[in-house]
Write a protein that holds these residues in place. Structure first.
Motif, PDB file in Angstrom:
ATOM      1  N   HIS A 286      -0.753 -14.897  38.577  1.00  0.00           N
ATOM      2  CA  HIS A 286      -2.194 -14.800  38.754  1.00  0.00           C
ATOM      3  C   HIS A 286      -2.579 -14.892  40.229  1.00  0.00           C
ATOM      4  O   HIS A 286      -2.133 -15.797  40.941  1.00  0.00           O
ATOM      5  CB  HIS A 286      -2.909 -15.920  37.989  1.00  0.00           C
ATOM      6  CG  HIS A 286      -2.625 -15.926  36.520  1.00  0.00           C
ATOM      7  ND1 HIS A 286      -1.385 -16.248  36.007  1.00  0.00           N
ATOM      8  CD2 HIS A 286      -3.410 -15.639  35.456  1.00  0.00           C
ATOM      9  CE1 HIS A 286      -1.410 -16.154  34.689  1.00  0.00           C
ATOM     10  NE2 HIS A 286      -2.632 -15.778  34.327  1.00  0.00           N
ATOM     11  N   GLU A 287      -3.419 -13.977  40.669  1.00  0.00           N
ATOM     12  CA  GLU A 287      -3.975 -14.014  42.015  1.00  0.00           C
ATOM     13  C   GLU A 287      -5.497 -13.864  41.917  1.00  0.00           C
ATOM     14  O   GLU A 287      -6.006 -13.098  41.085  1.00  0.00           O
ATOM     15  CB  GLU A 287      -3.408 -12.897  42.885  1.00  0.00           C
ATOM     16  CG  GLU A 287      -1.932 -13.048  43.209  1.00  0.00           C
ATOM     17  CD  GLU A 287      -1.432 -11.969  44.148  1.00  0.00           C
ATOM     18  OE1 GLU A 287      -2.261 -11.135  44.599  1.00  0.00           O
ATOM     19  OE2 GLU A 287      -0.225 -11.946  44.434  1.00  0.00           O
ATOM     20  N   TYR A 288      -6.188 -14.597  42.784  1.00  0.00           N
ATOM     21  CA  TYR A 288      -7.650 -14.531  42.830  1.00  0.00           C
ATOM     22  C   TYR A 288      -8.060 -14.131  44.235  1.00  0.00           C
ATOM     23  O   TYR A 288      -7.644 -14.755  45.222  1.00  0.00           O
ATOM     24  CB  TYR A 288      -8.248 -15.873  42.431  1.00  0.00           C
ATOM     25  CG  TYR A 288      -7.951 -16.220  40.985  1.00  0.00           C
ATOM     26  CD1 TYR A 288      -8.798 -15.808  39.969  1.00  0.00           C
ATOM     27  CD2 TYR A 288      -6.783 -16.911  40.641  1.00  0.00           C
ATOM     28  CE1 TYR A 288      -8.504 -16.089  38.637  1.00  0.00           C
ATOM     29  CE2 TYR A 288      -6.485 -17.189  39.319  1.00  0.00           C
ATOM     30  CZ  TYR A 288      -7.351 -16.770  38.322  1.00  0.00           C
ATOM     31  OH  TYR A 288      -7.056 -17.037  36.998  1.00  0.00           O
TER      32      TYR A 288
ATOM     33  N   PHE B 125     -11.734 -20.134  39.710  1.00  0.00           N
ATOM     34  CA  PHE B 125     -10.473 -20.737  39.276  1.00  0.00           C
ATOM     35  C   PHE B 125     -10.448 -22.233  39.589  1.00  0.00           C
ATOM     36  O   PHE B 125     -10.015 -23.038  38.750  1.00  0.00           O
ATOM     37  CB  PHE B 125      -9.281 -20.058  39.940  1.00  0.00           C
ATOM     38  CG  PHE B 125      -7.988 -20.741  39.598  1.00  0.00           C
ATOM     39  CD1 PHE B 125      -7.342 -20.475  38.401  1.00  0.00           C
ATOM     40  CD2 PHE B 125      -7.428 -21.695  40.449  1.00  0.00           C
ATOM     41  CE1 PHE B 125      -6.170 -21.134  38.063  1.00  0.00           C
ATOM     42  CE2 PHE B 125      -6.259 -22.349  40.122  1.00  0.00           C
ATOM     43  CZ  PHE B 125      -5.631 -22.062  38.925  1.00  0.00           C
TER      44      PHE B 125
ATOM     45  N   ARG C  87      -2.376  -9.321  39.203  1.00  0.00           N
ATOM     46  CA  ARG C  87      -1.153 -10.060  38.935  1.00  0.00           C
ATOM     47  C   ARG C  87      -0.152  -9.753  40.046  1.00  0.00           C
ATOM     48  O   ARG C  87       0.164  -8.590  40.305  1.00  0.00           O
ATOM     49  CB  ARG C  87      -0.580  -9.687  37.562  1.00  0.00           C
ATOM     50  CG  ARG C  87      -1.473 -10.134  36.408  1.00  0.00           C
ATOM     51  CD  ARG C  87      -0.930  -9.696  35.063  1.00  0.00           C
ATOM     52  NE  ARG C  87       0.318 -10.374  34.722  1.00  0.00           N
ATOM     53  CZ  ARG C  87       0.394 -11.559  34.126  1.00  0.00           C
ATOM     54  NH1 ARG C  87      -0.719 -12.213  33.838  1.00  0.00           N
ATOM     55  NH2 ARG C  87       1.556 -12.084  33.823  1.00  0.00           N
TER      56      ARG C  87
ATOM     57  N   GLU D  86     -10.116 -14.723  34.319  1.00  0.00           N
ATOM     58  CA  GLU D  86      -9.308 -13.524  34.473  1.00  0.00           C
ATOM     59  C   GLU D  86      -8.941 -13.343  35.947  1.00  0.00           C
ATOM     60  O   GLU D  86      -9.798 -13.387  36.827  1.00  0.00           O
ATOM     61  CB  GLU D  86     -10.096 -12.303  33.988  1.00  0.00           C
ATOM     62  CG  GLU D  86      -9.292 -11.023  33.948  1.00  0.00           C
ATOM     63  CD  GLU D  86      -8.186 -11.050  32.900  1.00  0.00           C
ATOM     64  OE1 GLU D  86      -7.223 -10.257  33.053  1.00  0.00           O
ATOM     65  OE2 GLU D  86      -8.281 -11.849  31.952  1.00  0.00           O
ATOM     66  N   PRO D  87      -7.649 -13.179  36.251  1.00  0.00           N
ATOM     67  CA  PRO D  87      -7.259 -13.031  37.656  1.00  0.00           C
ATOM     68  C   PRO D  87      -7.733 -11.707  38.230  1.00  0.00           C
ATOM     69  O   PRO D  87      -7.956 -10.732  37.504  1.00  0.00           O
ATOM     70  CB  PRO D  87      -5.734 -13.111  37.604  1.00  0.00           C
ATOM     71  CG  PRO D  87      -5.376 -12.669  36.231  1.00  0.00           C
ATOM     72  CD  PRO D  87      -6.483 -13.138  35.342  1.00  0.00           C
TER      73      PRO D  87
ATOM     74  N   GLU E 140       7.065 -18.695  34.031  1.00  0.00           N
ATOM     75  CA  GLU E 140       5.624 -18.745  34.303  1.00  0.00           C
ATOM     76  C   GLU E 140       5.007 -19.990  33.660  1.00  0.00           C
ATOM     77  O   GLU E 140       5.155 -20.204  32.457  1.00  0.00           O
ATOM     78  CB  GLU E 140       4.950 -17.488  33.751  1.00  0.00           C
ATOM     79  CG  GLU E 140       3.468 -17.422  34.026  1.00  0.00           C
ATOM     80  CD  GLU E 140       2.847 -16.134  33.521  1.00  0.00           C
ATOM     81  OE1 GLU E 140       1.640 -16.152  33.202  1.00  0.00           O
ATOM     82  OE2 GLU E 140       3.555 -15.111  33.432  1.00  0.00           O
TER      83      GLU E 140
END
Length: 340
Positions: free
Chosen positions: A244-246, A255, A105, A101-102, A92
């Motif tokens: 991390h996903e947004y 982001f 995950r 903060e994503p 990672e």
């Protein structure tokens, strides 16, 4: 392929073996990629597959075609690799800034892109179906990673490669009833996909190119508001191997702002390419006269909006995607040419 080539390969002629297997290398590599989601893992496994074929060829009875025999080996090696957890997550990356903060995950951090240039190699093979976009796009590859392994194999072999249920039952050493059950569950999990009439959808489409162009201009200019206007309400940003996903335009914009602030004096340069039958860009950081590879960015576009952004962050990905993959050397185990 002639019977003479097969017999020479059986007798230990490495050149004949290479002639026998090379026509299938790319499609087998793509098969492993679909099963494993990673070009690196597909590369590694192809070495095992070819060695297994080399060692097993004297016992090849010829009841199936060489192509089907190779798919049997490849599929079972993929299943073994998944069971052995060889589908390893990448390290990672640590961002040089404090990301927001994503939204969540992600769980498929080993995902990598598959260049369209490799897919185009398959067009010359009369035995291979045209590579439909829906059979290789990232969303489908991710969905495959979340299925139980035998469901993945069944769905790919039947719905993508066109094998009959009875053939798949023989290939997986199970029953047609079990194959039908696995296929039904896999289809339900993956959801509705395209039809054969969709083959080539979006390839060279001017509307798609225009959306990608507008995104690239806004992205390199750090015009976050312009990027937001191109996103659907349900758009997402994923960044393998980071988990991390947004999700949603606001989260993605937050982001991107943090990322732009973290780059300070460095600019981004995007060079257009294509991966997984989707518009993509090679990313580079630019600082004064220097530039260095910063991964690849793949867009998922529907209509005139972007529904997904996958930014692959591995700095070594450039070497992986540019490396030659016709990897059978003609050397038997132990480094000797020919079989003893």
């Amino acid at each position: 392929m002639t019977a003479g080539v097969l017999e020479r390969a059986r007798s230990g002629d490495a050149d004949a073996f290479r002639e026998l297997t090379t026509p299938y290398y790319r499609e087998l590599h793509l098969h492993c990629y679909r099963m494993l989601g990673s070009v690196v893992d597909a590369d590694d496994l192809m070495q095992e597959i070819l060695l297994a074929a080399w060692n097993g060829l004297p016992g090849f009875a010829g009841r199936a075609s060489v192509r089907t025999w190779l798919y049997r080996i490849a599929t079972n090696r993929c299943l073994n690799a998944i069971r052995a957890t060889k589908r390893r997550p990448r390290i990672e990356p640590v961002p040089p800034f404090e990301p927001p903060e994503p939204s969540r995950r992600g769980d498929v951090t080993w995902l990598q892109p598959y260049p369209d240039a490799w897919l185009d190699e398959l067009s010359a093979s009369p035995e291979v179906r045209a590579v439909r976009r829906e059979d290789v796009e990232l969303a489908f590859v991710v969905a495959l990673q979340r299925l139980p392994p035998r469901q993945t194999a069944t769905l790919v072999l039947v719905d993508v490669l066109g094998y009959a249920v009875a053939e798949v039952a023989d290939l997986l050493e199970t029953t047609p009833t079990a194959v039908k059950g696995a296929l039904q569950r896999a289809r339900a999990a993956v959801g509705k996909r395209g039809t054969p009439s969709d083959s080539g959808r979006g390839l060279g489409d001017p509307g798609e190119r225009e959306v990608a162009r507008r995104f690239a201009e806004a992205f390199v200019a750090d015009d976050i508001e312009a990027v937001k206007r191109l996103l659907t309400d349900g758009a997402w940003l994923a960044m393998p191997p980071a988990p991390h996903e947004y999700h949603g335009p606001e989260a993605i914009a937050a982001f991107l702002r943090a990322s732009a602030d973290g780059r300070r004096t460095m600019a981004l340069r995007l060079e257009p390419t294509r991966s997984n039958r989707q518009p993509a860009y090679t990313c580079s950081f630019v600082d004064h006269q220097d530039s260095w590879y910063a991964g690849q960015l793949v867009l998922t576009i529907q209509g005139d909006r972007i529904t997904g952004i996958t930014r692959f962050l591995e700095p070594t990905l450039e070497k992986v995607l540019l490396a030659p993959t016709s990897s059978w050397t003609g050397r038997a185990p132990g480094g000797k040419t020919g079989r003893r």
